[in-house]
Design a protein around this motif. Structure first.
Motif, PDB file in Angstrom:
ATOM      1  N   LEU A 146      26.404  35.397  29.339  1.00  0.00           N
ATOM      2  CA  LEU A 146      27.336  36.020  28.392  1.00  0.00           C
ATOM      3  C   LEU A 146      28.422  35.080  27.869  1.00  0.00           C
TER       4      LEU A 146
ATOM      5  N   SER B 294      28.201  35.056  23.890  1.00  0.00           N
ATOM      6  CA  SER B 294      29.118  36.029  23.300  1.00  0.00           C
ATOM      7  C   SER B 294      30.384  35.351  22.797  1.00  0.00           C
TER       8      SER B 294
ATOM      9  N   ASN C 196      33.141  37.006  22.587  1.00  0.00           N
ATOM     10  CA  ASN C 196      34.206  37.798  23.194  1.00  0.00           C
ATOM     11  C   ASN C 196      34.379  37.362  24.643  1.00  0.00           C
TER      12      ASN C 196
ATOM     13  N   ARG D  74      35.998  38.601  26.968  1.00  0.00           N
ATOM     14  CA  ARG D  74      36.074  39.674  27.951  1.00  0.00           C
ATOM     15  C   ARG D  74      34.708  40.307  28.242  1.00  0.00           C
ATOM     16  N   THR D  75      33.693  39.904  27.505  1.00  0.00           N
ATOM     17  CA  THR D  75      32.386  40.534  27.661  1.00  0.00           C
ATOM     18  C   THR D  75      31.879  40.429  29.089  1.00  0.00           C
TER      19      THR D  75
ATOM     20  N   TYR E 135      33.735  42.810  31.379  1.00  0.00           N
ATOM     21  CA  TYR E 135      33.285  44.190  31.192  1.00  0.00           C
ATOM     22  C   TYR E 135      31.935  44.421  31.858  1.00  0.00           C
ATOM     23  N   TRP E 136      31.060  43.412  31.782  1.00  0.00           N
ATOM     24  CA  TRP E 136      29.744  43.556  32.398  1.00  0.00           C
ATOM     25  C   TRP E 136      29.861  43.632  33.919  1.00  0.00           C
TER      26      TRP E 136
ATOM     27  N   SER F 283      31.871  49.136  23.860  1.00  0.00           N
ATOM     28  CA  SER F 283      32.992  48.197  23.916  1.00  0.00           C
ATOM     29  C   SER F 283      32.656  46.864  23.247  1.00  0.00           C
ATOM     30  N   GLN F 284      31.357  46.592  23.070  1.00  0.00           N
ATOM     31  CA  GLN F 284      30.913  45.317  22.495  1.00  0.00           C
ATOM     32  C   GLN F 284      30.407  45.456  21.062  1.00  0.00           C
TER      33      GLN F 284
ATOM     34  N   THR G 102      31.275  42.609  18.952  1.00  0.00           N
ATOM     35  CA  THR G 102      30.989  41.293  19.530  1.00  0.00           C
ATOM     36  C   THR G 102      29.805  40.655  18.821  1.00  0.00           C
TER      37      THR G 102
END
Length: 204
Positions: free
Chosen positions: A26, A30, A32, A34-35, A38-39, A145-146, A149
């Motif tokens: 990720l 990604s 983002n 924060r991805t 979050y995962w 939330s993504q 992204t």
């Protein structure tokens, strides 16, 4: 044999290494930052809720005889958390049509895992349904939330590398011993000689 193969798509021996692979990929794919956090939260919560529900029953007999419920189906919950995210990640730069198809597969795999748990009599309907609801809630919340992204695309060699470890584990077929660990842990935690069983639930 078919059902044993399908049920393995929800086994911790396969899912935990795959979840780690997703976490490692990720930050690279990604935009983002924060991805990955979050995962980890989503997958971690799935494992936490499943484990707590099993400990409450195995150690303290907290379940429902009426609904034949002894805790969330871990295979159902964990697969429903992981596979939609895995297919979302791989299909990040595909066309809308193919990405929708990939996400559909990501949601279908856990449904097949849940059904296989019923066929091999590993869980009751209530345990499978609630497990799927838990997992799908977490994976869908992650995907929502993504939604803004941007993901970098995967070349086919990269897809092959990403799937290499899951395919090798699938070929080996070694199953995790998490259930046995939770049984021992729960009995020790509650000071029991042996954990509660489904038969004990119906005798209460």
């Amino acid at each position: 044999m078919l059902w044993k193969t399908l049920t393995y798509f929800g086994d911790s021996m396969l899912l935990i290494p795959t979840a780690v692979i997703i976490a490692l990929i990720l930050p690279w794919k990604s935009d983002n930052r924060r991805t990955v956090l979050y995962w980890i939260v989503a997958f971690g919560l799935a494992g936490l809720f499943v484990s707590l529900s099993k400990i409450l029953f195995l150690g303290f007999g907290i379940g429902s005889a009426h609904y034949n419920f002894t805790g969330f189906s871990g295979h159902s919950a964990m697969s429903a958390t992981l596979w939609p995210v895995m297919l979302w990640l791989i299909s990040g730069r595909w066309s809308s049509l193919w990405r929708g198809f990939a996400l559909g597969v990501g949601y279908l795999i856990p449904l097949m895992v849940g059904f296989s748990r019923l066929v091999i009599h590993a869980h009751s309907k209530s345990e499978v349904v609630t497990g799927l609801l838990l997992g799908f809630t977490l994976s869908t919340a992650f995907l929502i939330s993504q939604r803004r992204t941007a993901l970098k695309g995967f070349s086919w060699p990269q897809v092959s590398v990403v799937l290499l470890v899951p395919l090798l584990l699938l070929g080996q077929g070694r199953v995790a011993t998490t259930q046995q660990f939770l049984e021992r842990f729960s009995a020790n935690l509650a000071g029991l000689e042996k954990p509660f069983s489904r038969a004990d639930l119906f005798r209460q």
